[in-house]
Design an enzyme around this catalytic site. Sequence first.
Site, PDB file in Angstrom:
ATOM      1  N   GLN A   1      77.572 -86.798  59.235  1.00 52.85           N
ATOM      2  CA  GLN A   1      78.603 -88.017  59.013  1.00 52.85           C
ATOM      3  C   GLN A   1      79.998 -87.464  58.870  1.00 52.85           C
ATOM      4  O   GLN A   1      80.132 -87.465  58.046  1.00 52.85           O
ATOM      5  CB  GLN A   1      77.988 -88.975  57.745  1.00 52.85           C
ATOM      6  CG  GLN A   1      78.740 -90.019  58.608  1.00 52.85           C
ATOM      7  CD  GLN A   1      78.813 -91.001  59.899  1.00 52.85           C
ATOM      8  OE1 GLN A   1      77.645 -91.137  60.267  1.00 52.85           O
ATOM      9  NE2 GLN A   1      79.835 -91.508  60.479  1.00 52.85           N
TER      10      GLN A   1
ATOM     11  N   ASP B   1      74.999 -84.967  68.182  1.00 57.84           N
ATOM     12  CA  ASP B   1      76.481 -85.584  67.860  1.00 57.84           C
ATOM     13  C   ASP B   1      77.082 -85.327  69.215  1.00 57.84           C
ATOM     14  O   ASP B   1      78.321 -85.810  69.467  1.00 57.84           O
ATOM     15  CB  ASP B   1      77.219 -86.238  66.597  1.00 57.84           C
ATOM     16  CG  ASP B   1      77.681 -87.093  65.426  1.00 57.84           C
ATOM     17  OD1 ASP B   1      77.046 -88.277  66.390  1.00 57.84           O
ATOM     18  OD2 ASP B   1      77.113 -87.242  64.895  1.00 57.84           O
TER      19      ASP B   1
ATOM     20  N   LYS C   1      71.774 -95.399  61.735  1.00 55.61           N
ATOM     21  CA  LYS C   1      70.886 -93.930  61.973  1.00 55.61           C
ATOM     22  C   LYS C   1      69.605 -93.943  62.022  1.00 55.61           C
ATOM     23  O   LYS C   1      68.837 -93.564  62.695  1.00 55.61           O
ATOM     24  CB  LYS C   1      72.004 -92.565  62.106  1.00 55.61           C
ATOM     25  CG  LYS C   1      73.004 -92.733  63.553  1.00 55.61           C
ATOM     26  CD  LYS C   1      74.096 -91.895  62.970  1.00 55.61           C
ATOM     27  CE  LYS C   1      75.338 -92.528  62.932  1.00 55.61           C
ATOM     28  NZ  LYS C   1      76.917 -91.765  62.831  1.00 55.61           N
TER      29      LYS C   1
END
Length: 293
Positions: A98, A121, A54
């Site tokens: 994460q 997200d 990412k």
Amino acid sequence: MASEILDGRKLSSEIEEEIRLKVEKIKKEGGKTPHLAAILVGTDGPSQTYVENKVKACHRVGFESTLLRFSESISQSRLIKEVTRINEDDDIDGLIVQLPLPDHISEEIATETISPLKDVDGFTNQNYGQIIREHHGLLPATPNGVMEMIKRYGIETKGKHAVIVGHSRLVGAPLGLLLSHEGMATVTQCHEFTEDLAKYTRQADILCVAVGKPGLITGDMVKDGVVVIDIGISRVEDPSKKRGFRLSGDVEFDSVSKKASYITPVPGGVGPMTIASLLMNTLKASKLRNASQ
Ligand code: NAP
């Protein structure tokens, strides 16, 4: 029937190029460079790879990025403080924490602490609730990546029967909502307790599978012409590979691709689209925040 590959690598490169040009324009006009922050807790191999990929994608499109690494033993309260600090940092437009997190930290509390305006997200309850709004907030990255892939390949969803295997909060369930509301498909959502899974998968015009069980879907479980989106990613032991494993989806590619009209490979299908979607969300978050300031 020879199936067409839904090439997530190629598509995500095209999306990245579009974003790169937009960022170049923002910079030329003296605007603020979008900035993504990522929090990584612990040293889990796949999580490190995902986060590093990412960050690399941010560099490719010209975003700023900050990767904050914490040891496995970080307390929940310390992590929450970090998230709150980033929420208040005006230079940062998007934040990802994460997952998975260590057992002593509640993933729900950690993700809910992220400001919905920076939640690229799309995990917070507020963004989740907005999926079925016309002007939604930041959409969950993987389901949004799947929708983008379907749209860009010109695959018709309206009136089609979409069967989704898996109903997790992060992937299967929001994808079902998107296909039903945005895609106007008729959606069947299957899960671990679905009796006779094949009865449903054989009816699918569009079959999306997000389970994490390699080879769950075989050629005899699909009809001719089906569009297959394989979201699952599992590491399967493979001594012939340098790393000792290979990545596998939930769909048995060889048998299913003989019947499918379109099919995603694993790797190279949904994975790159998830990253492209995260970049699209970060650009959107940056634009929305800067327009309101
Ligand atoms: P998850 O939270 O573990 O959910 C798995 C889902 O599969 C659950 O809804 C579960 O149903 C269902 N399930 C389990 N066994 C089943 C069976 N035998 N038949 C039908 N359904 C079954 O996982 P997730 O986060 O949704 O992720 C799913 C997969 O996608 C994983 O392999 C993950 O690594 C991958 N993934 C890929 C990307 C990407 O970018 N490509 C992104 C995210 C996730 P119950 O809830 O009823 O148990």
